[in-house]
Scaffold this motif. Structure first.
Motif, short mmCIF file in Angstrom:
data_model
loop_
_atom_site.label_atom_id
_atom_site.label_comp_id
_atom_site.label_asym_id
_atom_site.label_seq_id
_atom_site.Cartn_x
_atom_site.Cartn_y
_atom_site.Cartn_z
N ASN A 87 0.85 -1.19 0.00
CA ASN A 87 0.00 0.00 0.00
C ASN A 87 0.88 1.24 0.00
O ASN A 87 1.33 1.70 1.05
N LEU A 88 1.13 1.81 -1.17
CA LEU A 88 2.05 2.93 -1.28
C LEU A 88 1.51 4.20 -0.62
O LEU A 88 2.28 5.09 -0.26
N SER A 89 0.21 4.28 -0.43
CA SER A 89 -0.38 5.47 0.20
C SER A 89 0.07 5.63 1.65
O SER A 89 -0.01 6.72 2.21
N ILE A 90 0.58 4.54 2.23
CA ILE A 90 1.04 4.62 3.61
C ILE A 90 2.22 5.57 3.74
O ILE A 90 2.47 6.14 4.81
N GLU A 106 10.22 -0.56 -10.67
CA GLU A 106 9.68 0.16 -9.52
C GLU A 106 10.10 1.62 -9.53
O GLU A 106 9.33 2.50 -9.11
N LEU A 107 11.29 1.90 -10.01
CA LEU A 107 11.73 3.29 -10.12
C LEU A 107 10.84 4.06 -11.08
O LEU A 107 10.39 5.17 -10.78
N LYS A 108 10.54 3.45 -12.21
CA LYS A 108 9.66 4.11 -13.18
C LYS A 108 8.26 4.31 -12.61
O LYS A 108 7.62 5.35 -12.82
N GLU A 109 7.77 3.31 -11.87
CA GLU A 109 6.46 3.43 -11.26
C GLU A 109 6.43 4.56 -10.23
O GLU A 109 5.47 5.34 -10.16
N ALA A 110 7.50 4.67 -9.46
CA ALA A 110 7.58 5.74 -8.45
C ALA A 110 7.56 7.11 -9.11
O ALA A 110 6.94 8.06 -8.59
N LEU A 113 3.96 7.75 -10.36
CA LEU A 113 3.03 8.01 -9.25
C LEU A 113 3.39 9.27 -8.47
O LEU A 113 2.67 9.64 -7.54
N LYS A 114 4.52 9.88 -8.88
CA LYS A 114 4.98 11.10 -8.20
C LYS A 114 5.15 10.88 -6.69
O LYS A 114 4.72 11.70 -5.87
N LEU A 115 5.78 9.76 -6.35
CA LEU A 115 6.07 9.50 -4.94
C LEU A 115 7.10 10.49 -4.42
O LEU A 115 7.86 11.08 -5.19
N ASN A 116 7.12 10.65 -3.12
CA ASN A 116 8.07 11.55 -2.47
C ASN A 116 9.42 10.84 -2.37
O ASN A 116 9.60 9.94 -1.55
N PHE A 117 10.37 11.25 -3.19
CA PHE A 117 11.65 10.55 -3.24
C PHE A 117 12.50 10.79 -2.00
O PHE A 117 13.49 10.09 -1.78
#
Length: 354
Positions: A87-90, A106-110, A113-117
Protein backbone atom coordinates in the motif's frame (compact mmCIF):
# COMPACT_ATOMS: atom_id res chain seq x y z
CA UNK A 1 6.06 -16.85 32.92
CA UNK A 2 3.47 -19.47 33.81
CA UNK A 3 4.33 -22.20 36.26
CA UNK A 4 7.49 -23.89 34.99
CA UNK A 5 7.04 -22.24 31.59
CA UNK A 6 9.79 -21.00 29.28
CA UNK A 7 10.79 -17.43 28.53
CA UNK A 8 13.36 -15.55 26.50
CA UNK A 9 15.46 -13.23 28.63
CA UNK A 10 16.61 -10.06 26.87
CA UNK A 11 19.56 -8.29 28.44
CA UNK A 12 18.88 -4.56 28.16
CA UNK A 13 22.34 -3.41 29.22
CA UNK A 14 24.08 -5.60 26.67
CA UNK A 15 21.95 -4.37 23.77
CA UNK A 16 22.66 -0.76 24.75
CA UNK A 17 26.36 -1.61 25.03
CA UNK A 18 26.41 -3.26 21.57
CA UNK A 19 24.64 -0.31 19.93
CA UNK A 20 27.01 2.22 21.46
CA UNK A 21 30.06 0.12 20.65
CA UNK A 22 29.10 -0.06 16.97
CA UNK A 23 28.17 3.62 16.79
CA UNK A 24 31.34 4.80 18.53
CA UNK A 25 33.75 2.45 16.78
CA UNK A 26 32.44 3.24 13.29
CA UNK A 27 31.77 6.96 13.91
CA UNK A 28 28.58 6.48 11.87
CA UNK A 29 24.86 6.54 12.55
CA UNK A 30 23.34 3.08 12.93
CA UNK A 31 20.29 1.80 11.07
CA UNK A 32 19.28 -1.05 13.35
CA UNK A 33 17.64 -3.98 11.55
CA UNK A 34 14.83 -5.45 13.65
CA UNK A 35 13.12 -7.67 11.07
CA UNK A 36 11.66 -11.09 11.92
CA UNK A 37 10.60 -10.03 15.43
CA UNK A 38 14.08 -8.58 16.00
CA UNK A 39 15.61 -11.93 15.04
CA UNK A 40 13.44 -13.62 17.64
CA UNK A 41 14.36 -11.25 20.45
CA UNK A 42 10.98 -9.51 20.40
CA UNK A 43 10.29 -6.41 18.33
CA UNK A 44 8.14 -4.50 20.80
CA UNK A 45 10.53 -5.37 23.62
CA UNK A 46 13.72 -4.40 21.77
CA UNK A 47 12.58 -1.12 20.17
CA UNK A 48 12.25 0.82 23.48
CA UNK A 49 15.68 -0.45 24.57
CA UNK A 50 17.26 0.80 21.36
CA UNK A 51 15.47 4.15 21.67
CA UNK A 52 16.99 4.49 25.14
CA UNK A 53 20.39 3.73 23.62
CA UNK A 54 19.90 6.61 21.19
CA UNK A 55 18.78 4.75 18.07
CA UNK A 56 16.24 6.57 15.94
CA UNK A 57 16.56 4.67 12.64
CA UNK A 58 15.15 1.17 12.21
CA UNK A 59 14.87 -1.24 9.28
CA UNK A 60 12.45 -4.11 8.67
CA UNK A 61 11.67 -6.44 5.81
CA UNK A 62 7.88 -6.30 5.63
CA UNK A 63 5.15 -3.69 5.71
CA UNK A 64 3.46 -5.56 8.56
CA UNK A 65 6.60 -5.15 10.68
CA UNK A 66 6.69 -1.43 9.97
CA UNK A 67 3.06 -1.12 11.05
CA UNK A 68 3.87 -2.91 14.29
CA UNK A 69 6.47 -0.24 15.06
CA UNK A 70 4.15 2.57 13.94
CA UNK A 71 1.53 1.27 16.36
CA UNK A 72 3.93 1.99 19.22
CA UNK A 73 3.44 5.72 18.45
CA UNK A 74 7.06 6.61 19.13
CA UNK A 75 7.98 10.13 17.96
CA UNK A 76 11.09 11.14 16.03
CA UNK A 77 12.03 7.77 14.56
CA UNK A 78 12.47 6.61 10.98
CA UNK A 79 11.48 3.19 9.66
CA UNK A 80 12.96 1.75 6.48
CA UNK A 81 11.15 -1.13 4.76
CA UNK A 82 13.35 -3.34 2.57
CA UNK A 83 10.54 -4.87 0.51
CA UNK A 84 8.18 -2.89 -1.69
CA UNK A 85 5.09 -1.74 0.16
CA UNK A 86 1.77 -3.23 -0.84
CA UNK A 87 0.00 0.00 0.00
CA UNK A 88 2.05 2.93 -1.28
CA UNK A 89 -0.38 5.47 0.20
CA UNK A 90 1.04 4.62 3.61
CA UNK A 91 4.05 6.75 2.68
CA UNK A 92 1.80 9.82 2.58
CA UNK A 93 0.22 8.88 5.89
CA UNK A 94 3.56 8.37 7.66
CA UNK A 95 6.34 10.73 6.65
CA UNK A 96 8.77 8.86 8.88
CA UNK A 97 8.30 5.72 6.78
CA UNK A 98 10.80 4.95 4.02
CA UNK A 99 10.93 2.30 1.30
CA UNK A 100 13.50 0.65 -0.94
CA UNK A 101 13.17 0.89 -4.73
CA UNK A 102 14.07 -2.68 -5.69
CA UNK A 103 14.06 -2.63 -9.50
CA UNK A 104 14.13 -0.39 -12.55
CA UNK A 105 10.42 -1.03 -13.06
CA UNK A 106 9.68 0.16 -9.52
CA UNK A 107 11.73 3.29 -10.12
CA UNK A 108 9.66 4.11 -13.18
CA UNK A 109 6.46 3.43 -11.26
CA UNK A 110 7.58 5.74 -8.45
CA UNK A 111 8.21 8.49 -10.99
CA UNK A 112 4.80 7.96 -12.64
CA UNK A 113 3.03 8.01 -9.25
CA UNK A 114 4.98 11.10 -8.20
CA UNK A 115 6.07 9.50 -4.94
CA UNK A 116 8.07 11.55 -2.47
CA UNK A 117 11.65 10.55 -3.24
CA UNK A 118 12.81 11.92 0.10
CA UNK A 119 11.24 8.72 1.48
CA UNK A 120 12.83 6.37 -1.06
CA UNK A 121 16.16 4.52 -1.18
CA UNK A 122 17.56 3.09 -4.41
CA UNK A 123 18.99 -0.41 -4.13
CA UNK A 124 21.86 -1.44 -6.39
CA UNK A 125 22.52 -5.11 -7.12
CA UNK A 126 26.04 -6.40 -7.81
CA UNK A 127 25.13 -10.06 -8.19
CA UNK A 128 23.22 -11.01 -5.05
CA UNK A 129 20.14 -12.40 -6.84
CA UNK A 130 17.81 -10.70 -4.39
CA UNK A 131 16.56 -7.20 -5.14
CA UNK A 132 17.98 -4.13 -6.77
CA UNK A 133 18.77 -2.41 -10.04
CA UNK A 134 21.59 -4.32 -11.74
CA UNK A 135 24.64 -2.88 -13.44
CA UNK A 136 23.41 -3.16 -17.04
CA UNK A 137 20.64 -0.71 -16.07
CA UNK A 138 22.76 1.95 -14.37
CA UNK A 139 22.97 4.15 -17.48
CA UNK A 140 19.18 4.18 -17.84
CA UNK A 141 18.81 4.91 -14.13
CA UNK A 142 21.14 7.89 -14.44
CA UNK A 143 19.13 9.25 -17.36
CA UNK A 144 15.89 8.93 -15.35
CA UNK A 145 17.50 10.69 -12.39
CA UNK A 146 18.64 13.60 -14.55
CA UNK A 147 15.44 13.85 -16.61
CA UNK A 148 13.26 13.93 -13.49
CA UNK A 149 15.72 15.75 -11.22
CA UNK A 150 15.43 13.05 -8.57
CA UNK A 151 16.86 13.34 -5.07
CA UNK A 152 16.57 10.14 -3.02
CA UNK A 153 16.65 9.69 0.72
CA UNK A 154 19.28 7.04 0.25
CA UNK A 155 21.13 4.40 -1.73
CA UNK A 156 22.02 0.92 -0.59
CA UNK A 157 23.43 -2.42 -1.58
CA UNK A 158 23.82 -5.77 0.18
CA UNK A 159 26.98 -7.78 0.61
CA UNK A 160 26.50 -11.34 -0.57
CA UNK A 161 30.10 -12.44 -0.11
CA UNK A 162 31.68 -13.95 2.96
CA UNK A 163 35.30 -12.96 2.38
CA UNK A 164 36.67 -9.50 3.19
CA UNK A 165 38.27 -9.14 -0.23
CA UNK A 166 34.95 -9.74 -1.99
CA UNK A 167 33.19 -7.30 0.34
CA UNK A 168 35.82 -4.66 -0.39
CA UNK A 169 35.31 -5.17 -4.13
CA UNK A 170 31.54 -4.79 -3.83
CA UNK A 171 31.92 -1.65 -1.72
CA UNK A 172 34.27 -0.19 -4.32
CA UNK A 173 31.78 -0.93 -7.13
CA UNK A 174 28.95 0.48 -5.03
CA UNK A 175 30.68 3.79 -4.36
CA UNK A 176 31.83 4.12 -7.97
CA UNK A 177 28.22 3.67 -9.08
CA UNK A 178 26.94 6.20 -6.53
CA UNK A 179 29.40 8.74 -7.90
CA UNK A 180 28.33 7.89 -11.45
CA UNK A 181 24.66 8.42 -10.57
CA UNK A 182 25.48 11.59 -8.63
CA UNK A 183 26.52 11.30 -5.00
CA UNK A 184 24.69 14.54 -4.17
CA UNK A 185 21.43 12.80 -5.13
CA UNK A 186 21.57 10.53 -2.05
CA UNK A 187 21.41 11.77 1.53
CA UNK A 188 22.03 8.40 3.17
CA UNK A 189 24.43 5.78 1.79
CA UNK A 190 24.45 2.37 3.45
CA UNK A 191 25.89 -1.03 2.61
CA UNK A 192 27.45 -2.44 5.77
CA UNK A 193 25.74 -5.39 7.39
CA UNK A 194 26.94 -6.68 10.75
CA UNK A 195 29.86 -8.65 9.30
CA UNK A 196 31.15 -5.76 7.19
CA UNK A 197 30.69 -3.36 10.10
CA UNK A 198 32.77 -5.48 12.47
CA UNK A 199 35.38 -5.98 9.74
CA UNK A 200 35.40 -2.18 9.18
CA UNK A 201 34.52 -2.51 5.51
CA UNK A 202 32.39 0.29 4.07
CA UNK A 203 34.42 3.37 3.16
CA UNK A 204 32.15 6.02 1.70
CA UNK A 205 28.97 4.90 3.42
CA UNK A 206 27.30 7.38 5.75
CA UNK A 207 25.48 4.80 7.91
CA UNK A 208 25.99 1.21 9.03
CA UNK A 209 23.03 -1.18 8.80
CA UNK A 210 23.29 -3.78 11.58
CA UNK A 211 20.90 -6.26 13.10
CA UNK A 212 22.40 -9.34 14.67
CA UNK A 213 25.49 -7.61 16.09
CA UNK A 214 23.42 -5.01 17.93
CA UNK A 215 21.44 -7.93 19.38
CA UNK A 216 24.56 -9.72 20.55
CA UNK A 217 25.31 -12.18 17.79
CA UNK A 218 28.05 -12.29 15.15
CA UNK A 219 28.27 -14.13 11.86
CA UNK A 220 29.73 -17.61 11.92
CA UNK A 221 33.48 -17.39 11.52
CA UNK A 222 33.78 -13.90 13.01
CA UNK A 223 34.87 -13.00 16.52
CA UNK A 224 34.45 -9.70 18.31
CA UNK A 225 34.71 -9.85 22.08
CA UNK A 226 33.14 -6.41 22.35
CA UNK A 227 29.78 -7.78 21.18
CA UNK A 228 27.89 -9.03 24.23
CA UNK A 229 25.23 -11.70 24.04
CA UNK A 230 21.78 -10.38 24.92
CA UNK A 231 19.52 -13.44 24.67
CA UNK A 232 18.82 -16.65 26.59
CA UNK A 233 16.06 -19.27 26.43
CA UNK A 234 15.28 -20.57 29.92
CA UNK A 235 12.57 -22.43 31.80
CA UNK A 236 12.08 -25.02 34.50
CA UNK A 237 11.65 -28.76 34.74
CA UNK A 238 7.88 -29.33 34.97
CA UNK A 239 7.94 -32.94 36.15
CA UNK A 240 10.11 -36.05 36.19
CA UNK A 241 9.04 -39.65 35.63
CA UNK A 242 10.82 -42.95 36.01
CA UNK A 243 10.90 -45.33 33.06
CA UNK A 244 9.42 -48.04 35.32
CA UNK A 245 6.02 -46.40 34.85
CA UNK A 246 6.35 -45.62 31.14
CA UNK A 247 6.11 -47.25 27.76
CA UNK A 248 6.43 -44.03 25.77
CA UNK A 249 8.30 -40.75 25.97
CA UNK A 250 5.93 -38.39 24.22
CA UNK A 251 4.96 -40.24 21.08
CA UNK A 252 8.15 -42.31 20.95
CA UNK A 253 8.32 -45.87 22.26
CA UNK A 254 11.07 -46.07 24.86
CA UNK A 255 12.30 -49.31 23.34
CA UNK A 256 12.91 -47.42 20.07
CA UNK A 257 15.04 -44.73 21.74
CA UNK A 258 18.71 -44.76 22.66
CA UNK A 259 18.37 -43.86 26.33
CA UNK A 260 22.13 -44.07 27.03
CA UNK A 261 21.56 -45.74 30.39
CA UNK A 262 19.26 -43.03 31.74
CA UNK A 263 16.18 -44.19 33.65
CA UNK A 264 14.33 -40.89 34.10
CA UNK A 265 12.77 -38.34 31.79
CA UNK A 266 12.00 -34.69 32.56
CA UNK A 267 9.23 -32.78 30.82
CA UNK A 268 9.50 -29.10 29.90
CA UNK A 269 6.87 -26.71 28.56
CA UNK A 270 8.44 -25.99 25.18
CA UNK A 271 7.57 -27.54 21.83
CA UNK A 272 7.28 -27.01 18.11
CA UNK A 273 4.16 -24.93 18.76
CA UNK A 274 6.58 -22.38 20.21
CA UNK A 275 8.84 -22.59 17.18
CA UNK A 276 11.19 -25.07 18.87
CA UNK A 277 11.49 -27.32 15.85
CA UNK A 278 11.70 -31.11 15.93
CA UNK A 279 15.07 -30.60 14.28
CA UNK A 280 16.28 -29.91 17.83
CA UNK A 281 15.68 -33.57 18.75
CA UNK A 282 18.79 -34.93 20.55
CA UNK A 283 20.27 -31.46 21.08
CA UNK A 284 21.88 -30.84 24.48
CA UNK A 285 20.46 -28.49 27.10
CA UNK A 286 22.01 -27.32 30.37
CA UNK A 287 20.68 -28.12 33.86
CA UNK A 288 22.72 -27.47 37.02
CA UNK A 289 25.90 -26.92 34.98
CA UNK A 290 25.57 -30.31 33.26
CA UNK A 291 24.38 -31.19 29.76
CA UNK A 292 21.40 -33.42 29.03
CA UNK A 293 19.82 -34.68 25.82
CA UNK A 294 16.38 -33.60 24.57
CA UNK A 295 15.05 -36.83 23.08
CA UNK A 296 11.52 -35.94 21.99
CA UNK A 297 9.69 -32.76 20.97
CA UNK A 298 5.93 -32.48 20.64
CA UNK A 299 3.74 -29.44 20.02
CA UNK A 300 3.69 -28.09 23.58
CA UNK A 301 6.31 -30.10 25.46
CA UNK A 302 9.74 -31.63 25.13
CA UNK A 303 11.41 -34.44 27.05
CA UNK A 304 14.93 -34.64 28.47
CA UNK A 305 16.82 -37.70 29.68
CA UNK A 306 18.00 -36.86 33.22
CA UNK A 307 19.77 -38.41 36.20
CA UNK A 308 19.03 -38.30 39.93
CA UNK A 309 20.68 -34.88 40.34
CA UNK A 310 17.83 -33.17 38.45
CA UNK A 311 14.70 -32.14 40.32
CA UNK A 312 11.38 -30.56 39.45
CA UNK A 313 11.75 -26.79 39.25
CA UNK A 314 15.42 -26.88 38.24
CA UNK A 315 16.42 -24.26 35.69
CA UNK A 316 16.86 -25.47 32.10
CA UNK A 317 18.76 -23.43 29.52
CA UNK A 318 18.55 -24.25 25.83
CA UNK A 319 20.94 -22.90 23.17
CA UNK A 320 23.38 -21.85 25.87
CA UNK A 321 26.37 -22.55 23.62
CA UNK A 322 25.65 -20.97 20.23
CA UNK A 323 28.68 -22.50 18.52
CA UNK A 324 27.83 -26.01 19.72
CA UNK A 325 24.19 -25.60 18.64
CA UNK A 326 25.13 -24.12 15.27
CA UNK A 327 27.26 -27.16 14.54
CA UNK A 328 24.59 -29.61 15.68
CA UNK A 329 21.70 -27.96 13.81
CA UNK A 330 23.79 -26.95 10.80
CA UNK A 331 22.30 -23.47 10.92
CA UNK A 332 23.24 -20.09 12.31
CA UNK A 333 22.04 -18.94 15.70
CA UNK A 334 20.09 -16.04 14.18
CA UNK A 335 18.10 -18.63 12.22
CA UNK A 336 16.86 -20.72 15.14
CA UNK A 337 16.36 -17.73 17.45
CA UNK A 338 14.12 -16.23 14.77
CA UNK A 339 12.02 -19.41 14.64
CA UNK A 340 10.90 -19.02 18.26
CA UNK A 341 7.50 -17.38 18.10
CA UNK A 342 5.56 -14.90 20.20
CA UNK A 343 3.97 -17.59 22.36
CA UNK A 344 7.17 -17.48 24.40
CA UNK A 345 7.26 -14.38 26.66
CA UNK A 346 10.18 -12.00 26.20
CA UNK A 347 11.40 -10.66 29.56
CA UNK A 348 13.74 -7.69 29.95
CA UNK A 349 16.65 -8.35 32.32
CA UNK A 350 19.89 -6.60 33.26
CA UNK A 351 23.47 -7.73 33.77
CA UNK A 352 22.73 -11.46 33.64
CA UNK A 353 24.56 -12.41 30.46
CA UNK A 354 28.20 -12.15 29.53
Amino acid sequence: MGRNGFQININKDNIIHNFNYIKNSTKKDVITVVKANAYGHGLIEVIPILIEAGCSYFAVARESEAKEILNLNIPNIKILVFETLENLSILDEHKNLEMIINSLEELKEAIDLKLNFSQLHLKLDFGFARNGVYYEQFEEVKNLILQNDLYFKGAMTHFFASTPDEMLQIQKQFMETIKFLGIDRFKVIHSQNSAATLLKIGDGSTHVRCGISVLGMVDIGLTDNNIKRSWSLVGSVYNIKNFDHLNFIGYERISDLNTNGFKKVAKIKLGYGDGFSKKNTNILCHINQKTYQIVHISMDTSFILVDDSVNEGDLVEIYKDFEECNNYLNMAHYEYTTLLNKRIPRIITKNTLK
